[in-house]
Every structure is written in structure tokens, then in C-alpha cells.
Design an enzyme around this catalytic site. Structure first.
Site, PDB file in Angstrom:
ATOM      1  N   ALA A   1       0.836  -1.198   0.000  1.00  0.00           N
ATOM      2  CA  ALA A   1       0.000   0.000   0.000  1.00  0.00           C
ATOM      3  C   ALA A   1       0.874   1.252   0.000  1.00  0.00           C
ATOM      4  O   ALA A   1       2.081   1.186   0.206  1.00  0.00           O
ATOM      5  CB  ALA A   1      -0.917  -0.011   1.215  1.00  0.00           C
TER       6      ALA A   1
ATOM      7  N   GLU B   1      -2.342  -8.874   0.030  1.00  0.00           N
ATOM      8  CA  GLU B   1      -3.761  -8.888   0.400  1.00  0.00           C
ATOM      9  C   GLU B   1      -4.675  -8.871  -0.832  1.00  0.00           C
ATOM     10  O   GLU B   1      -5.719  -9.536  -0.841  1.00  0.00           O
ATOM     11  CB  GLU B   1      -4.070  -7.707   1.329  1.00  0.00           C
TER      12      GLU B   1
ATOM     13  N   GLU C   1       3.464  -5.355   8.344  1.00  0.00           N
ATOM     14  CA  GLU C   1       2.757  -4.204   8.920  1.00  0.00           C
ATOM     15  C   GLU C   1       3.092  -3.944  10.389  1.00  0.00           C
ATOM     16  O   GLU C   1       3.177  -2.781  10.824  1.00  0.00           O
ATOM     17  CB  GLU C   1       1.240  -4.375   8.760  1.00  0.00           C
TER      18      GLU C   1
END
Length: 708
Positions: free
Chosen positions: A65, A107, A127
Site C-alpha cells: 500500500a 492482500e 505491517e
């Protein structure tokens, strides 16, 4: 068919390929998400699509991300809707992956119905190292594919796995050896021919055997051990456990709630701050964008000791030939043997092949003559801290080095202006301060003199990349950024053992707070003689305090050098780095304290942490105010990358604002009242910021405005 500038849809008969090209690493930015949404809508509107392929061009599948969005409005709901949309398609969707697939990149693949990967692809969920949890379905989908225990093992440890392990665990369906896109199309056609439709991860159930109370308790214990003082990994266990108790969509919403809580934590903000600060260090105000670095295709290192050998390894690892110079054959032989031993340990641990070891060793040449350096592009002097010796070496380098070669010193404390002054080319002289072990530690302090040219600075800052170092630019002063800040931090640790605290008491308080290693244990590891020699050589730099660093001197006088001879602040067994408390060391320090008439006192953990950290933070602000460091975030990088300062606390300057600059100033004044002004004078910048009610960032913005 096309969707956007970074995402396009290509048709191959009944197959639709969604192809992403967002260099350099296909980050899932807002533009990428928009393109993926448009591609999804095109596919939903097409009546004749029988299978969908998702792949990325360039070096890697989605790398993750966009971390830059962390500080803005939450995006998790947008990710959830997008990924759910692909999962809900009525035809099989295959993710074809290569490169390094991390976080959000993995993901989105979990939301696809099938997953294939090129040989050597690596996967991870890192993460928790940024103080958050997987927030785009990872905590809900991965347990459904591989079980709660294995999913948590990936999430909590943040350790990447390769494609073979992914296949074994069960989140990869096939490994492609050869052209990935061709293999993916063949795989998708075989699914269609076999009549296989969507296989939605969200409709799977989690294996009960993988989600027992014992599993979750074991993972909580692992999280506590790996991340003391931190919460994200514990939250990850909570959310994976919720996946076993909630409906899938409800679990996704709970994941969103908890990841957004994590993002608001100091833990996450500190870790993300350091993440971006490390990328900012290479941006040097005042250096023209058009300025080109000199090509570095060969190197020389003077001094074949621990540091010189480690630096030579850095160049060999980067594929740059390097010549190692030493004063005698014995030193060279020992140095090369140590390099070989380092590489062999990597081979033994499976981190390097024997063939690669041979290639790297072949890049390291040796010589006893400086004349062997006449054609190299950069020369790094890495001998012990002695100004006369270094000036003698640079006089020789000035004679033999070709015009334009970078002449660097690895000094950690000495005045590089004086070293450069013996050459006819001070514009080419610069500090390259590596941290031990040089082949492991990521920090490189790049120290410019008043005469170092912009081109030399750019060359060394760029050279840091192939050497796999994080460079931070500093100006010349005693200790530069890191070691100058270390003075007060270590001074108080030594002062407290003179006051009656045990080494274990001091180090444990610092380690429990978050430092990677207590400072007295660090001295034992580095060698007590090293610190003593530095302080003797630089006596003029220190205040007239008879107790200054006297714990070190007392142990050194008693022949205690640290790990190298098995006794320092602690005792060590042969072949064992474990620290054992040693009454003899405590008695030696206590006797020195009696001779110096140091008052004895009791120390709480709070006092130990404050007395070590407050001078560290204060000196960082002094350095910033003097312009030794370019920006506060550079100070944070130095300590996070080179000195074991916990990344989740954001570095010293970030931490100073976390506790409050007013609290820091009050603390400095509190200890000034107790111990006197000699060591506890607040930095002028600290006083100014508190009086004006400014943050460090606001002050820096004002300084930039003034400079313009």
C-alpha cells in the site's frame, strides 16, 4: 481495452488481463486503485469474459500500500470494497505474482480466487513493524487459506517467505518456471477447461485445529517477546482470533476499526516517521538537481582490521572491486581471513551460496603499497583514531591517488578539516563514518568539511545506495551527530554506576525502555579500551569533571577490556556473549568512586532513563540549532539506524516532541538543580522552542523560509 494511465485491460479471446504498470515498485496508490476499479467495472460489464488475470509489469507485483496515505483520511474501506469486488466476480480470477509481494500487494492476491508465482517470488506481511496490522483483509483471508497459527506466524514475525514456502503453506497454487504471463494464461485456461469457477477465500472456513486457545496464547507470548512496549502485534492476534468468531464481512469491518486505532498510536507514527526520514536523508538542499555523481567502479580501503575488512565486504557485496591495504603482511593475512570467515558464516547459514562467496572474495585484492591505489575511484582510510597517523596517510594518498578520486576517512571523532589540510585537494576529502560491524549496520555518516565540493558530496551520498547504507550528511564537529549525542547519554550511565547503581540495573532500565542494548554492554562489546583511547586523545573536548567517564578508566586500569578478554562491566564465558554480573567489576568501580568522593544515591528506573535520555535529546537539539545536521529527521535516522534507538519511538527528536519539549526542558533544569550546570545546560534551541511555543517542525519551516 484500457482503463487508466497505470492500469490497462487487455483481451485474449475470452480472457481479460488486468495489467498494472506503476514504477518503480507498483505501489497501490490512489491512481492504481482508481484504475483497478475502472478495470473491474469493464470486466463486470463484459458478457463474454470467462477468466481474469491480474499481473504487474516491471520489477515486482504490487509491493504494498501507499504508506504516504497513513497520515491522511483512512482508506481501508476503499480497499475493502475494491478487493471484495474482485473476489465477487463470477469467473475465476488468478493473481500472477513476481518480485517482492508485501502487505497490501499480498492482500489483493488473497482476494483473488487462485494465486501463482514466479520462482523466487517473496511474500510478507510487515505491517506490525510499522505499528499497524494488515488492514486490507489480510487478517481475515490468510487464516482461511493457511490456518490461524501459520497466518499469525507470518503477521507477528513479519518474516518474508519464498514461493516454495507459500506453496507448502497453501496460499500459492502453482509456481511458474519460465515466462510468468504465458504460464498464467495457460493455468487460467486449464481452470476454465476443467470447469473450475471462483474459489472465494472469504467463503472458506478456518481450521479449528489451527485456532485453539493455546495457539493464540503462544502467539501473544511471541508478540510480547518480539515487540516489548508495542501493541500492534497483540492487536493482530486479537483480529485473527476475531476471524474465527465473526462472519467474514463483520471480521473485515473489525479489522478496519482496529487498524485505524493502530494508525493513531505513537508506535505507528514513530515507525512511519523513521521510514520516511530514511528516504529523505539523500535530499540535500542546495545541491543542484543537475549535479552528477562521479562514477565509482573501484575502491581502496586502508586498514585491514575489523572496520576495514567490513568496509571491503560492503564494496564486494556491491560488485565493486576493492583493494585492501595494511602496514604489514601479517595484518593483511589476518584481515582477509576474517573476511573469509564472515562470508563462510553466511554460506553456513544459507544466506549465500559457495559460488557467490567465491565471486565476492575474488573482488577483494590486497597490497602493502599505497601505489596500488593510483587508479581507484574512492579510497577510505579506516585505521585507529590517531590524528598524526591519519594526516600521514592522507599525505600519501594525495601523492598517489588519481585526480578526482574521493579521499574519505572513517574517523568517528577527529577533525576532518585538519586531515584534509595536508592534501592539495581538500575539495575531494570527506568523512565516511561506517558503524561496526560495517557490513551489517545500515548507517553511514557522511561528513563534509567547509571545502568538500558538492560533487564529492553527491558522489558519496549516491555511493551509499549500492553499498546498502542509509547516508546522513553532517558538518564537522567532535563526534559529528551520533557520537556527539552519545557523550551525555553514556556519561550519565557511567556516572550512575559510580553512584552505586549496578551495570545490570542501568542497562536493564534502558533495554526495557526500548534500546537494543544497554550502553555499558555496548562498551563491553566494542572494547572498553576503544572508548578510553578516544577520551584520552580528545581530552581537550571534555569538561573539567574529575569523574568524567571514570568507570571506563577504572575498569581499563584493571585490565578489563570487555568481551575481547572476557571481563568488562560484566563477565563473559568463552564462546558465549551472555552477560554475567561480576562483583569484581562492581568493586573496582566502587573503589574509584570512593577515590573521587562521588556521592552515593538510589536510582529508580525512571531516573536512569531520564538521566541517560535527556542529555541525548538535548544535545540533538543543540546539534540541530548549530546546523551540524540538516534536519531533525536526520538526527532521528542516525540514532534509529546506528545506535539501536527504537524505531517505534521515532528517533530522539521525534521522541522529544512525544514527551513534550516543555517536559524535557523542565527535566534538564531539575537535574541541573541536583548536579549543577556543568552537564545540564539546556540547548539554546530547546529554550527558544519552549518560550515561543513552537514545534521542531514549525521552527524548521521558519528556517527554510529565512534561507529563501
Amino acid at each position: 481495452m484500457s482503463s487508466s494511465s497505470v492500469v490497462r485491460v487487455e483481451r485474449d479471446g475470452e480472457l481479460a488481463s488486468v495489467i498494472v504498470h506503476n514504477p518503480p515498485v507498483n505501489t497501490i496508490t490512489a491512481e492504481v486503485r482508481s484504475g483497478l476499479r475502472q478495470a473491474l467495472e469493464q470486466i463486470q460489464a463484459s458478457k463474454d469474459v470467462r477468466g481474469v488475470l491480474l499481473l504487474c509489469e516491471g520489477s515486482t507485483f504490487f509491493s504494498g500500500a501507499d504508506i504516504g496515505e497513513f497520515s491522511g483520511p483512512p482508506k481501508e474501506e476503499e480497499y475493502r470494497r475494491l478487493f471484495n469486488g474482485y473476489e465477487a466476480l463470477s469467473v475465476p480470477v488468478v493473481a500472477a505474482m513476481h518480485g517482492t509481494v508485501m502487505g497490501g500487494g499480498l492482500e489483493i492476491a488473497l482476494a483473488c480466487h487462485y494465486r501463482i508465482a514466479a520462482v523466487g517470488t517473496r511474500f510478507g506481511m510487515p505491517e506490525v513493524t510499522l505499528g499497524i496490522i494488515p488492514g486490507a483483509g489480510g487478517t481475515q483471508r490468510m487464516p482461511r487459506l493457511i490456518g490461524a497459527d501459520q497466518a499469525l506466524e507470518m503477521i507477528v514475525t513479519a518474516r518474508p517467505v519464498d514461493a516454495a514456502k507459500g506453496l507448502e503453506l497453501g496460499f500459492i497454487d502453482q509456481i511458474v518456471d519460465g515466462n510468468l504471463r504465458s504460464g498464467a494464461i495457460a493455468y487460467l485456461r486449464s481452470l476454465i477447461a476443467a470447469g473450475k469457477g471462483p474459489r472465494r477465500t472469504g467463503e472458506m472456513t478456518i481450521s479449528a485445529a489451527s485456532a485453539t486457545a493455546e495457539v493464540f496464547e503462544r502467539q501473544r507470548q511471541q508478540a510480547r517477546k518480539l515487540y516489548p512496549n508495542r501493541n500492534a502485534a497483540q492487536v493482530a492476534v486479537d483480529v485473527v482470533q476475531a476471524a474465527t468468531q465473526m462472519a467474514f464481512q463483520q471480521g473485515l469491518e473489525y479489522e478496519t476499526q482496529r487498524v485505524n486505532e493502530c494508525k493513531d498510536s505513537v508506535e505507528s507514527k514513530g515507525a512511519v516517521h523513521v521510514f520516511f526520514a530514511e528516504r529523505e536523508t539523500r535530499r540535500i538542499p542546495g545541491l543542484p538537481e543537475s549535479l552528477k555523481a562521479r562514477p565509482i567502479k573501484s575502491a581502496g580501503v586502508i586498514g585491514a582490521g575489523t572496520m576495514g575488512g567490513g568496509i571491503a565486504i560492503c564494496f564486494a557485496n556491491a560488485g565493486i572491486p576493492v583493494i585492501l591495504i595494511d602496514a604489514n603482511e601479517q595484518g593483511l593475512t589476518k584481515g582477509v581471513a576474517n573476511v573469509d570467515k564472515t562470508y563462510q558464516s553466511m554460506v553456513d547459514r544459507g544466506r549465500l551460496s559457495a559460488e557467490d562467496k567465491a565471486k565476492r572474495m575474488a573482488l577483494i585484492g590486497t597490497s602493502l603499497s599505497y601505489d596500488a591505489l593510483e587508479n581507484v575511484d574512492v579510497i577510505i582510510e579506516a585505521v585507529f583514531e590517531n590524528m598524526d597517523l591519519k594526516r600521514k596517510i592522507f599525505t600519501e594518498l594525495d601523492r598517489v591517488a588519481r585526480p578526482g578520486a574521493v579521499l574519505a576517512t572513517n574517523t568517528s571523532t577527529l577533525d576532518i578539516e585538519q586531515i584534509a589540510a595536508v592534501t592539495q585537494r581538500p575539495q575531494d576529502v570527506i568523512g565516511m563514518h561506517f558503524f561496526s560491524p560495517a557490513n551489517v549496520m545500515p548507517l553511514l555518516e557522511v561528513v563534509r568539511t567547509t571545502k568538500t565540493s558538492d560533487e564529492t558530496i553527491r558522489t558519496v551520498m549516491d555511493l551509499a545506495k549500492p553499498l546498502r547504507k542509509t547516508p546522513v550528511l553532517a558538518k564537522v564537529c567532535y563526534g559529528f551527530i551520533g557520537n556527539r549525542m552519545m557523550e551525555g547519554y553514556a556519561r550519565e550511565a557511567e556516572r550512575m554506576v559510580l553512584e552505586g547503581a549496578t551495570p545490570r540495573q542501568v542497562d536493564s532500565a534502558l533495554e526495557e525502555w526500548g534500546m537494543a542494548m544497554g550502553i555499558l554492554a555496548v562498551f563491553d562489546m566494542a572494547g572498553i579500551d576503544v572508548g578510553v583511547n578516544v577520551h584520552k586523545a580528545n581530552a581537550s573536548q571534555f569538561p573539567p569533571d574529575p569523574a568524567y567517564y571514570q568507570a571506563d578508566f577504572a575498569l581499563h586500569d584493571a585490565g578489563r577490556l570487555g568481551q575481547k578478554n572476557g571481563k568488562g562491566y560484566y563477565r563473559y564465558e568463552p564462546g558465549n556473549r551472555s552477560r554475567f554480573d561480576d562483583p569484581e567489576a562492581i568493586n573496582i568501580i566502587a573503589e574509584r568512586a570512593r577515590q573521587l568522593k562521588v556521592p552515593q544515591r538510589q536510582h529508580t528506573k525512571e531516573e536512569i532513563v531520564e538521566r541517560c535520555l535527556y542529555p541525548l535529546l538535548n544535545e540533538g537539539l543543540r546539534i540541530l540549532g548549530e546546523g551540524v545536521a540538516l534536519r531533525a529527521s536526520d538526527v532521528d535516522v542516525v540514532w534509529a539506524a546506528g545506535y539501536g534507538f527504537p524505531r517505534y519511538r521515532g528517533g530522539p527528536m521525534f521522541y522529544a516532541e512525544t514527551i513534550g519539549l516543555d517536559v524535557l526542558l523542565a527535566g534538564m533544569r531539575k537535574y541541573q538543580d541536583i548536579f549543577g550546570p556543568m552537564h545540564w545546560q539546556p540547548a539554546p534551541l530547546l529554550v527558544e522552542l519552549v518560550e515561543r511555543g513552537l514545534t521542531i517542525g514549525q521552527w524548521e519551516a521558519q528556517q527554510r523560509g529565512t534561507a529563501r
